[in-house]
Design an enzyme around this catalytic site. Sequence first.
Site, PDB file in Angstrom:
ATOM      1  N   SER A  44       0.667  -1.258  -0.247  1.00 10.41           N
ATOM      2  CA  SER A  44      -0.022  -0.518  -0.084  1.00 10.41           C
ATOM      3  C   SER A  44       0.767   1.231   0.073  1.00 10.41           C
ATOM      4  CB  SER A  44      -0.880  -0.160   1.344  1.00 10.41           C
ATOM      5  OG  SER A  44      -0.073  -0.228   2.215  1.00 10.41           O
ATOM      6  N   HIS A 250      -1.225   5.471   6.773  1.00 13.95           N
ATOM      7  CA  HIS A 250       0.104   5.746   5.169  1.00 13.95           C
ATOM      8  C   HIS A 250       0.530   6.951   5.133  1.00 13.95           C
ATOM      9  CE1 HIS A 250      -2.184   1.189   5.646  1.00 13.95           C
ATOM     10  NE2 HIS A 250      -0.849   1.462   4.519  1.00 13.95           N
TER      11      HIS A 250
END
Length: 268
Positions: A44, A250
Site C-alpha cells: 500500500s 499511510h
Amino acid sequence: MRRSRLVVILSSIVLAVGSALTGATVAQGAETAAATGYVALGDSYSSGVGAGSYISSSGDCKRSTKAHPYLWAAANSPSSFNFTACSGARTDEVLASQMGPLGASTGLVSISIGGNDAGFADVMTTCVLESDSSCVSRINTARAYVNSTLPGKLDTVYTAIRNRAPSAHVVVLGYPRFYQLGQSCLGLSETKRKAVNDASDLLNSAIAKRAANHGFTFGDVRTTFTGHEICSGSSWLHSVNWLNIGESYHPTANGQSGGYLPVLNSAA
C-alpha cells in the site's frame, strides 16, 4: 610458406573473435537501450493508499494517481509503465500476482514490501486499542519475525525480480518513522510511539541489508519524512482515521510527493 599460412590463420581467428565480440556488444547495447520500461511492485505504500485519487480499475488494490510510482512515470515518460502494487500485499502476493510485466525490457523496478509480512496492521491495532505492555509485546513478536523469517522472504522476491528482469535497476523503498517523539500529542503514549519507531528502524535495516546483498538500491524515506511524522504539526502520515480505517498510518498525497518521490528520483 608455413609462416604465411600461420599468419593467414591467425588473422582469420582475430577477425572472427573481433566480429563475435562486436556482435555481442551490439546485442548487449540493444538490450540495454530497450530496457527502459518501469514496473512498480509492492504494498500500500507503493500503491498510494492514503493519497486519494484511486484508479477505479485497480479496485481494492487502491492504486493512486498521486502515488510516487505514478508521479515518477508521469514526469519521466518510460517506454512502458506497469503499476501492479497492491494494498495489503505481502511477499507471497508479489510473487503470485504482481511480477507478470517484468522482462528484458524492464529498466527500472521499484518496490516496498515487508511491512505486512511483519504484521504491521495488527501491531498498530494492538497499540491503538490496548495497553503499553500489550503494544510492546506485539511489537516484540513482529521484531522476532523480522529477524528470523522476513530476510528469507525478501531474498525470494528479490531473486525472482532479478531473474525476470536481468537488466533492471531495482530500487527498494523503505518505510518512514511514524511519530515525532518528545511532543505533546493526543493518541498513543510516548512508550508506544518509541516502540513503533524502533520497530520501523529494525524493519528498514533488515530490508536495506537484503537489498544490498542483491545489488539493489535502498531508498531510505526516513530522511525526507523527518519533521513530517505524526505529532509533528506538519504530518505527511495519516493518524488513526476512523472514517476510513484503511488509510491510517499511510502517507498522504504530500507524503507520496514530498516523502517518497524525491527518494525514488535520487535512487533511480
